[in-house]
Write a protein that holds these residues in place. Structure first.
Motif, PDB file in Angstrom:
ATOM      1  N   GLU A 207     -40.138  27.001 -13.008  1.00  0.00           N
ATOM      2  CA  GLU A 207     -38.810  26.536 -13.402  1.00  0.00           C
ATOM      3  C   GLU A 207     -38.726  26.244 -14.893  1.00  0.00           C
ATOM      4  O   GLU A 207     -37.623  26.253 -15.465  1.00  0.00           O
ATOM      5  CB  GLU A 207     -38.427  25.288 -12.608  1.00  0.00           C
ATOM      6  N   PHE A 208     -39.861  25.952 -15.520  1.00  0.00           N
ATOM      7  CA  PHE A 208     -39.793  25.528 -16.923  1.00  0.00           C
ATOM      8  C   PHE A 208     -40.782  26.241 -17.845  1.00  0.00           C
ATOM      9  O   PHE A 208     -40.755  26.029 -19.052  1.00  0.00           O
ATOM     10  CB  PHE A 208     -39.985  24.012 -17.044  1.00  0.00           C
ATOM     11  N   THR A 209     -41.660  27.079 -17.301  1.00  0.00           N
ATOM     12  CA  THR A 209     -42.554  27.856 -18.155  1.00  0.00           C
ATOM     13  C   THR A 209     -42.560  29.302 -17.694  1.00  0.00           C
ATOM     14  O   THR A 209     -42.756  29.585 -16.507  1.00  0.00           O
ATOM     15  CB  THR A 209     -43.987  27.284 -18.166  1.00  0.00           C
ATOM     16  N   GLU A 210     -42.342  30.214 -18.629  1.00  0.00           N
ATOM     17  CA  GLU A 210     -42.219  31.630 -18.304  1.00  0.00           C
ATOM     18  C   GLU A 210     -43.535  32.219 -17.815  1.00  0.00           C
ATOM     19  O   GLU A 210     -43.571  33.035 -16.902  1.00  0.00           O
ATOM     20  CB  GLU A 210     -41.720  32.404 -19.532  1.00  0.00           C
ATOM     21  N   ASN A 211     -44.644  31.804 -18.425  1.00  0.00           N
ATOM     22  CA  ASN A 211     -45.936  32.415 -18.092  1.00  0.00           C
ATOM     23  C   ASN A 211     -46.963  31.423 -17.565  1.00  0.00           C
ATOM     24  O   ASN A 211     -48.143  31.739 -17.453  1.00  0.00           O
ATOM     25  CB  ASN A 211     -46.505  33.133 -19.319  1.00  0.00           C
ATOM     26  N   GLY A 212     -46.524  30.205 -17.253  1.00  0.00           N
ATOM     27  CA  GLY A 212     -47.417  29.222 -16.652  1.00  0.00           C
ATOM     28  C   GLY A 212     -48.114  28.301 -17.626  1.00  0.00           C
ATOM     29  O   GLY A 212     -48.781  27.347 -17.216  1.00  0.00           O
ATOM     30  N   VAL A 213     -47.985  28.554 -18.917  1.00  0.00           N
ATOM     31  CA  VAL A 213     -48.678  27.744 -19.919  1.00  0.00           C
ATOM     32  C   VAL A 213     -47.798  26.572 -20.343  1.00  0.00           C
ATOM     33  O   VAL A 213     -46.601  26.725 -20.570  1.00  0.00           O
ATOM     34  CB  VAL A 213     -49.036  28.597 -21.155  1.00  0.00           C
ATOM     35  N   VAL A 214     -48.428  25.404 -20.454  1.00  0.00           N
ATOM     36  CA  VAL A 214     -47.767  24.215 -20.995  1.00  0.00           C
ATOM     37  C   VAL A 214     -48.654  23.682 -22.122  1.00  0.00           C
ATOM     38  O   VAL A 214     -49.823  23.365 -21.899  1.00  0.00           O
ATOM     39  CB  VAL A 214     -47.560  23.136 -19.922  1.00  0.00           C
ATOM     40  N   GLY A 215     -48.096  23.583 -23.312  1.00  0.00           N
ATOM     41  CA  GLY A 215     -48.877  23.155 -24.455  1.00  0.00           C
ATOM     42  C   GLY A 215     -49.377  24.348 -25.261  1.00  0.00           C
ATOM     43  O   GLY A 215     -49.247  25.504 -24.848  1.00  0.00           O
ATOM     44  N   ASP A 216     -49.967  24.064 -26.393  1.00  0.00           N
ATOM     45  CA  ASP A 216     -50.383  25.091 -27.350  1.00  0.00           C
ATOM     46  C   ASP A 216     -51.862  25.430 -27.176  1.00  0.00           C
ATOM     47  O   ASP A 216     -52.726  24.671 -27.612  1.00  0.00           O
ATOM     48  CB  ASP A 216     -50.123  24.582 -28.770  1.00  0.00           C
ATOM     49  N   PRO A 217     -52.188  26.574 -26.568  1.00  0.00           N
ATOM     50  CA  PRO A 217     -53.603  26.900 -26.371  1.00  0.00           C
ATOM     51  C   PRO A 217     -54.362  27.117 -27.671  1.00  0.00           C
ATOM     52  O   PRO A 217     -55.580  26.918 -27.727  1.00  0.00           O
ATOM     53  CB  PRO A 217     -53.550  28.183 -25.532  1.00  0.00           C
ATOM     54  N   GLU A 218     -53.645  27.500 -28.727  1.00  0.00           N
ATOM     55  CA  GLU A 218     -54.321  27.714 -30.007  1.00  0.00           C
ATOM     56  C   GLU A 218     -54.836  26.409 -30.615  1.00  0.00           C
ATOM     57  O   GLU A 218     -55.670  26.423 -31.518  1.00  0.00           O
ATOM     58  CB  GLU A 218     -53.362  28.402 -30.985  1.00  0.00           C
ATOM     59  N   ALA A 219     -54.338  25.281 -30.114  1.00  0.00           N
ATOM     60  CA  ALA A 219     -54.817  23.984 -30.597  1.00  0.00           C
ATOM     61  C   ALA A 219     -56.116  23.567 -29.920  1.00  0.00           C
ATOM     62  O   ALA A 219     -56.584  22.438 -30.112  1.00  0.00           O
ATOM     63  CB  ALA A 219     -53.748  22.914 -30.390  1.00  0.00           C
ATOM     64  N   GLY A 220     -56.675  24.456 -29.135  1.00  0.00           N
ATOM     65  CA  GLY A 220     -57.916  24.151 -28.435  1.00  0.00           C
ATOM     66  C   GLY A 220     -59.030  25.106 -28.819  1.00  0.00           C
ATOM     67  O   GLY A 220     -59.227  26.145 -28.179  1.00  0.00           O
ATOM     68  N   ASP A 221     -59.752  24.792 -29.881  1.00  0.00           N
ATOM     69  CA  ASP A 221     -60.851  25.669 -30.296  1.00  0.00           C
ATOM     70  C   ASP A 221     -62.173  25.197 -29.690  1.00  0.00           C
ATOM     71  O   ASP A 221     -62.247  24.163 -29.017  1.00  0.00           O
ATOM     72  CB  ASP A 221     -60.946  25.760 -31.820  1.00  0.00           C
TER      73      ASP A 221
END
Length: 254
Positions: A207-221
């Motif tokens: 309902e609120f995320t097009e591809n299932g991701v919530v938050g910025d994955p690039e902020a997780g190195d």
């Protein structure tokens, strides 16, 4: 090189029944996760992989003898049902399965159990289950959710977002589809749900995320992932010490 059955921490998958019979502990740990979508870049098994990684890192930080049970890989995840590959069971089935798994450990004297959880959808059910087992006297069970035990990082927890991506990059880098991160960014949501008057209007992630991701994955190195694992493992080790030492008898009626 020591053999698996010589480790202080016994893995039930490697142990024999006589190893378990002869062990001198009443403390066990059970990793619990989920098999569900984590965006286009992270594997369906993210919640199991991270729960097991934290479990094993936590066990390395304690001198206690602890029995490690196999991970429970399917949890309460119907909110991701629009995304192919997601598996789920009902809350009742999940609670019953985890409860009976813990009761089987308690039957063999492993009556103190820490459940290491990697999935947000399991949190409420595990807390309720721990109370039920403890009050009945069948076992003393305490749930531990790793992303709640990483200090200030916890506020960044999303879904397939910075924390999970970071921990995967550190523990299982080959499973992160780095070439799909731009896609993950494009279809992500900034927060979980659609809120009005402190109520979440949405029940399913789609309902609120097009591809299932919530938050910025690039902020997780990977560096952040290493720090997350260190924090979660240290917290788990402290919890295991507390559970091992606690008086688990029930208070008398006031």
């Amino acid at each position: 090189m020591p053999l698996p059955w010589e480790y202080t921490n016994m893995d039930l998958r490697d142990a024999t029944w006589t190893d378990v019979r002869d062990c001198e502990t009443n403390l066990a740990v059970v990793p619990v996760g989920s098999t569900e979508q984590h965006g286009p870049h992270a594997p369906l098994g993210t919640d199991v992989i991270t729960a097991e990684a934290v479990t094993d890192a936590g066990l390395e930080k304690t001198d206690l003898e602890v029995v490690r049970a196999p991970a429970i890989p399917i949890g309460i995840a119907e909110e991701h049902r629009q995304f192919p590959g997601t598996m789920w069971v009902s809350e009742d089935t999940f609670r019953d399965y985890v409860r009976e798994s813990i009761e089987s450990l308690a039957h063999h004297g492993l009556e103190r159990v820490v459940v290491v959880n990697g999935h947000g959808g399991n949190v409420d059910a595990l807390r309720a289950l721990g109370g039920r087992l403890t009050r009945s006297g069948d076992a003393y069970a305490v749930p531990f959710t790793w992303f709640e035990a990483v200090g200030d990082h916890s506020s960044d927890m999303g879904h397939g977002g910075p924390l999970e991506t970071a921990l995967l990059r550190h523990c299982a880098p080959d499973l992160v589809r780095e070439d799909r991160l731009e896609e993950a960014q494009d279809g992500r949501a900034d927060g979980w749900g659609e809120w009005q008057s402190h109520a979440n209007l949405a029940y399913d992630a789609a309902e609120f995320t097009e591809n299932g991701v919530v938050g910025d994955p690039e902020a997780g190195d990977e560096v952040r992932g290493e720090e997350l694992l260190e924090l979660a493992a240290a917290s788990l080790a402290d919890l295991l010490e507390a559970v091992a030492e606690r008086d688990i008898s029930r208070p008398e009626r006031r």
